[in-house]
Design a protein around this motif. Structure first.
Motif, PDB file in Angstrom:
ATOM      1  N   PHE A 135      22.411  39.757  33.610  1.00 28.13           N
ATOM      2  CA  PHE A 135      22.340  40.876  34.550  1.00 28.13           C
ATOM      3  C   PHE A 135      23.257  40.639  35.738  1.00 28.13           C
ATOM      4  O   PHE A 135      24.014  41.534  36.154  1.00 28.13           O
ATOM      5  N   SER A 143      18.486  45.374  31.640  1.00 27.73           N
ATOM      6  CA  SER A 143      18.123  46.245  32.751  1.00 27.73           C
ATOM      7  C   SER A 143      17.658  45.438  33.962  1.00 27.73           C
ATOM      8  O   SER A 143      17.376  44.236  33.851  1.00 27.73           O
ATOM      9  N   GLU A 144      17.571  46.122  35.082  1.00 27.13           N
ATOM     10  CA  GLU A 144      17.049  45.488  36.293  1.00 27.13           C
ATOM     11  C   GLU A 144      15.630  44.986  36.066  1.00 27.13           C
ATOM     12  O   GLU A 144      15.270  43.881  36.503  1.00 27.13           O
ATOM     13  N   ASP A 145      14.818  45.785  35.349  1.00 22.73           N
ATOM     14  CA  ASP A 145      13.452  45.360  35.059  1.00 22.73           C
ATOM     15  C   ASP A 145      13.430  44.127  34.158  1.00 22.73           C
ATOM     16  O   ASP A 145      12.586  43.244  34.323  1.00 22.73           O
ATOM     17  N   ARG A 203      14.178  43.849  43.775  1.00 28.78           N
ATOM     18  CA  ARG A 203      15.194  44.729  43.199  1.00 28.78           C
ATOM     19  C   ARG A 203      16.464  44.692  44.041  1.00 28.78           C
ATOM     20  O   ARG A 203      17.586  44.632  43.510  1.00 28.78           O
ATOM     21  N   LEU A 206      18.468  41.464  43.522  1.00 27.15           N
ATOM     22  CA  LEU A 206      19.111  41.451  42.214  1.00 27.15           C
ATOM     23  C   LEU A 206      20.356  42.338  42.217  1.00 27.15           C
ATOM     24  O   LEU A 206      21.397  41.957  41.672  1.00 27.15           O
ATOM     25  N   ARG A 207      20.267  43.504  42.834  1.00 23.53           N
ATOM     26  CA  ARG A 207      21.431  44.368  42.916  1.00 23.53           C
ATOM     27  C   ARG A 207      22.544  43.716  43.736  1.00 23.53           C
ATOM     28  O   ARG A 207      23.723  43.820  43.402  1.00 23.53           O
ATOM     29  N   ARG A 210      24.301  41.104  41.630  1.00 19.81           N
ATOM     30  CA  ARG A 210      25.039  41.564  40.449  1.00 19.81           C
ATOM     31  C   ARG A 210      26.526  41.637  40.746  1.00 19.81           C
ATOM     32  O   ARG A 210      26.965  42.215  41.740  1.00 19.81           O
TER      33      ARG A 210
END
Length: 211
Positions: A135, A143-145, A203, A206-207, A210
């Motif tokens: 990710f 996915s993010e999840d 979240r 994580l973004r 990325r």
């Protein structure tokens, strides 16, 4: 602070620390512990012996060799004041430490310095939990999840992104979870594992990580 990290399949990935991955690692560390943190494990699901600065035989955790830590992790009784269970910034438990040692090619003579602990942390998020690494690198199909759940299964301080049924992953979780719970929440424990971050905070990091 405590990391659980149940066994999982390990896939080879890159292990160089980048500004984005180090930001994620610091985020994880804020919920887990410091370089000298440790606990002695759990009794009836309750974490015992938590210390932000743990010493054994006159040495702090970050001054011990991996061999010295592993020897103290072999003590089975959580009531034993000499026992170590989860150690360091990423609260690495015995099986997880063994996996990281093998994967990174470390020896028992290696001192568990902050630098070594950062190598271990990066290994956990990029190799032991390859979905996180994929990710972060911007690969398709994760996915993010997916990434967040992988983190939550490695670190008890990270919340799960969605509702999870009791036993959905083998013997875990121990109860039905809602988004925001710790994957390792124990329904019978008053001092058990709890998330230290919100779903929204996780979240966001994580973004940010990325590439």
């Amino acid at each position: 602070f405590s990391s659980f990290g149940e066994a999982t399949e390990v896939a080879p990935q890159r292990t160089s620390v980048t500004p984005t991955s180090s930001g994620l690692l610091d985020f994880i560390g804020k919920g887990e512990g410091g370089y000298d943190s440790a606990n002695r494990g759990t009794i009836s699901g309750n974490i015992v012996g938590s210390q932000m600065v743990a010493e054994r035989n006159g040495k702090r955790v970050s001054s011990m060799t991996i061999g010295e830590i592993r020897e103290l992790q072999r003590i089975k009784d959580p009531n034993n004041p000499n026992r170590l269970f989860a150690v360091g910034k990423y609260q690495t438990i015995p099986d997880t430490l063994d996996t990281a040692i093998k994967g990174l090619g470390l020896s028992d003579d290696t001192v568990f310095t902050p630098e070594v602990q950062e190598q271990v942390g990066l290994y956990l998020v990029s190799e032991k939990r390859p979905q996180v690494g994929r990710f972060i690198r911007g690969e398709e199909g994760v996915s993010e999840d997916d990434a967040m759940l992988a983190l939550a299964r490695e670190f008890a301080s990270i919340p799960v992104p969605r509702a999870i049924r009791k036993g959905e992953f083998g013997s875990w979780p121990k109860r039905n979870l809602k988004a925001g719970d710790s994957f390792y929440a124990d329904p019978d424990a008053s001092k058990g594992n709890r998330p230290q971050h919100t779903v929204e905070e996780t979240r966001a990091i994580l973004r940010q990580a990325r590439q």
